[in-house]
Design an enzyme around this catalytic site. Sequence first.
Site, PDB file in Angstrom:
ATOM      1  N   TYR A 134       5.203 -16.255  -1.280  1.00 49.70           N
ATOM      2  CA  TYR A 134       3.386 -16.824  -1.106  1.00 49.70           C
ATOM      3  C   TYR A 134       3.345 -15.417  -2.463  1.00 49.70           C
ATOM      4  CZ  TYR A 134       5.686 -12.867   1.835  1.00 49.70           C
ATOM      5  OH  TYR A 134       6.043 -12.008   2.229  1.00 49.70           O
ATOM      6  N   GLU A 140       7.166  -2.079  -4.528  1.00 51.99           N
ATOM      7  CA  GLU A 140       6.625  -3.351  -4.795  1.00 51.99           C
ATOM      8  C   GLU A 140       5.780  -2.842  -6.384  1.00 51.99           C
ATOM      9  OE1 GLU A 140       4.338  -6.009  -2.260  1.00 51.99           O
ATOM     10  OE2 GLU A 140       5.486  -5.354  -0.419  1.00 51.99           O
ATOM     11  N   ASP A 179      10.990  -2.082   0.742  1.00 46.64           N
ATOM     12  CA  ASP A 179      10.017  -3.123   0.058  1.00 46.64           C
ATOM     13  C   ASP A 179       9.508  -2.561  -1.046  1.00 46.64           C
ATOM     14  OD1 ASP A 179      10.425  -4.864   2.028  1.00 46.64           O
ATOM     15  OD2 ASP A 179       8.007  -5.901   2.268  1.00 46.64           O
ATOM     16  N   THR A 201       0.700  -1.583  -0.009  1.00 49.07           N
ATOM     17  CA  THR A 201       0.176   0.479   0.129  1.00 49.07           C
ATOM     18  C   THR A 201       0.893   1.449   0.283  1.00 49.07           C
ATOM     19  OG1 THR A 201      -1.637  -0.919   1.505  1.00 49.07           O
ATOM     20  CG2 THR A 201      -2.307   1.281   1.279  1.00 49.07           C
ATOM     21  N   ASP A 258      14.837  -2.010   5.537  1.00 48.91           N
ATOM     22  CA  ASP A 258      14.104  -3.184   4.220  1.00 48.91           C
ATOM     23  C   ASP A 258      13.739  -2.796   4.009  1.00 48.91           C
ATOM     24  OD1 ASP A 258      13.262  -6.201   3.612  1.00 48.91           O
ATOM     25  OD2 ASP A 258      11.479  -5.529   4.216  1.00 48.91           O
TER      26      ASP A 258
END
Length: 771
Positions: free
Chosen positions: A597, A523, A521, A468, A519
């Site tokens: 996943y 996306e 992330d 998000t 980290d």
Amino acid sequence: MSPRRSTARPRAVPAAHRRILAVLAVLALALTGLTSLAAPAIAAAKLTATFSSEGSGTSWTGKFVVKNSGDTAVDTWSLEFDLPEGVTISDHTHGTAEVKGRHVVVTPAYYNARVPAGRDTEPYSYTFRGSGQLKPPTGCLINGDKCDGTAAVPPKAPTGLSVADATARTVSLKWTAAAQGDFPVASYEVLRGTTVVAASASTQATVRDLQPATAYQFSVRAKDTRGNTGEAGAPVTATTVDPATDTVPPTAPRNLRSTEVTSSTVKLAWDAATDNQRVAAYDVYRGTTLVESLPADTLTSTVTGLSPATEYSFTVKARDAADNASPASNALSLTTKDPVGQDGYAKVGYFVQWGIYGRQYFVRDLETSGAAAKLDVINYAFANIDPKNLTCLNGVTKGTTQNPQDPNQGDGAGDAEADYGRAFPAGQSVDGVADDGWGKLRGNFNQLKKLKAKHPNLKVVVSLGGWTYSKYFSDVAKTDESRKKFVKSCIDMYIKGNLPAYNGAGGDGVAAGIFDGFDLDWEWPGSPDGHPGNHWSTDDKANNTALIAEFRKQLDALGGSHRLLTAFTPADAKKINDGWDLKEVFKHLDFGNVQGYDFHGAGSDNSWEPNRTGHQANLYKDAQSPYPTDFSIDDAVKVYTDQGIKPRKLTIGFPFYGRGWQQVADGGAHGEWQSANGAAPGQFQEEAGTRGYDNLVAAFPNLTVYHDEQSISTYGYTGANGQWWSFDDAWSIEKKTQYIKSKGLLGGMIWEMSGDTSNNVLFNALDRGLR
């Protein structure tokens, strides 16, 4: 359809919380005596702090009144001072104090932090109870300046400047330490004329890159801990060596060896070279890159800034005073250690910021379940990007919208209340001690701080972005300027701990020491397949590399212990090709957490694959899959290793949740790869098609569980036209950990810890498998 990241995301802030925040904001305004009409700022603020005392003997009360005599309001202040010998203080009011030995640092309460122009902190000035013979504190500073408002006296000029050594291209100087002014001397600058040509924290320095057989004049000045610069001392003249006086090079240094290797450093040692006149210096090379030049009496070097699990080659050359270089020493090849999970396998677990609400999962649960003692890294998810300033965002409490297709769903969203505002009661606290409701650090951050105190080897990193919050990554990565600005803001906020003021919490340095790195992330770079509305560009691939390199550069520049830099990386080969220059990226990353996943799923809004079931976390491809494009963990790992990424730089992701469909036909295959009619009801109304493992097994106690040996997948079926769920259980986790070991991978990553059962069925299976 490409695999996706879990769409579980921060939820909207409860209305009750918003009402409480509004009341506190009104109270803060009233207590600081603000008026609705503020005069325009026409000059800088100027703070002073005045000490007074009441009482006598060995029990008395001390008070500091902070006054703003300028024309601009000050939003916050920090007071520091030194106690006289034999004096201790307690019972602090209208502020909190950190006492280290005799040095005291005071931060204000939330209601007296702001000092309007021409006002002071009365009647809410910082007060304390003193014990010991009454004497005024010394060394008083307010926001780093002298409390009496006078200008700081800089250091005196250094004396005794002399030439310690000269070669063809260097001059080494030494001098007598400068006497301090108001503040201690921190460093020295060497000047040639008015140009700074060298700097040193000691009383000696070497000026480099000079011309041979040339006379130079140098002087030295001191700087104090506040950046005040003193006058330069008397100059000295030095002449560099003429290379024509010596043409014979030294012999090669011998027996280059390593005395210690870590994940980011290598300690080297060697035996001395010889020369017909004298050896003047040693040059240490990493490959063909000069990393350090050392004086002749130094036969050791610590090379820093290295990447974990990476092979390097080192050599050393000697130089004489005429700048003749020796042949290289023997080459020494070394591989740095893993960043975590030394001599074993790493376990990385995401803790979600919003888990303290509906999931009722607290940092304390990591401790009481025993998981904290076995984890290597906690990824705290997620930090957002400010959509206007393009910096790291915190200090706000704004929920995301409920529509997952809203292109502005995460704009400006964040939860400072959960991060560092909420005062946890004793029963929800790691150490059983309730948060001080007026403390500068509360919430999840304070609990993580307590958790790290119990487990010194545990690392905590903050995860930036996620599904998000990835909308503005492309913007912050676009230019050198935007990258530098963004990375600096993130380091200031999470590594240096400078949190924005929020409900009496926050302030400079309050969160220092909690986070050990970042980290990333994003996306997804270079792909339109992220969250609706995400900004993306074909330039993202190069800019992603440059952004990661900038994070590594600024983290290393901090000095001290190595900071982790990791990334959540895709399983989809196309996404890798579009957004990840793997060979370059992994020069800077400690490791990548490869998506393991979300290979199939209906999506909470049925926008993904609502009409057919599919395995979401299979280790290998399933030959029975009817999907034209399918994914597997094994295929993903091969993409990385085939491009030369070392296995020990990779973890694979484990889902501690299931993805489900409803009205699924049996098809003679217990629902596997069968038709469906959308996402099954989820654990939460806004997260259809998703349930944490604990919630899943509790909701369906009679769920028939099947294990697919071909693809290494676990699934459950409730019966004809019922629900079908894809998830990991202890069986599939055991199989995947065997795979990790067989491939020599670094370990496993978990999304996310709250999905497990109270007795850690899944995590314990992972831990057993990685021993």
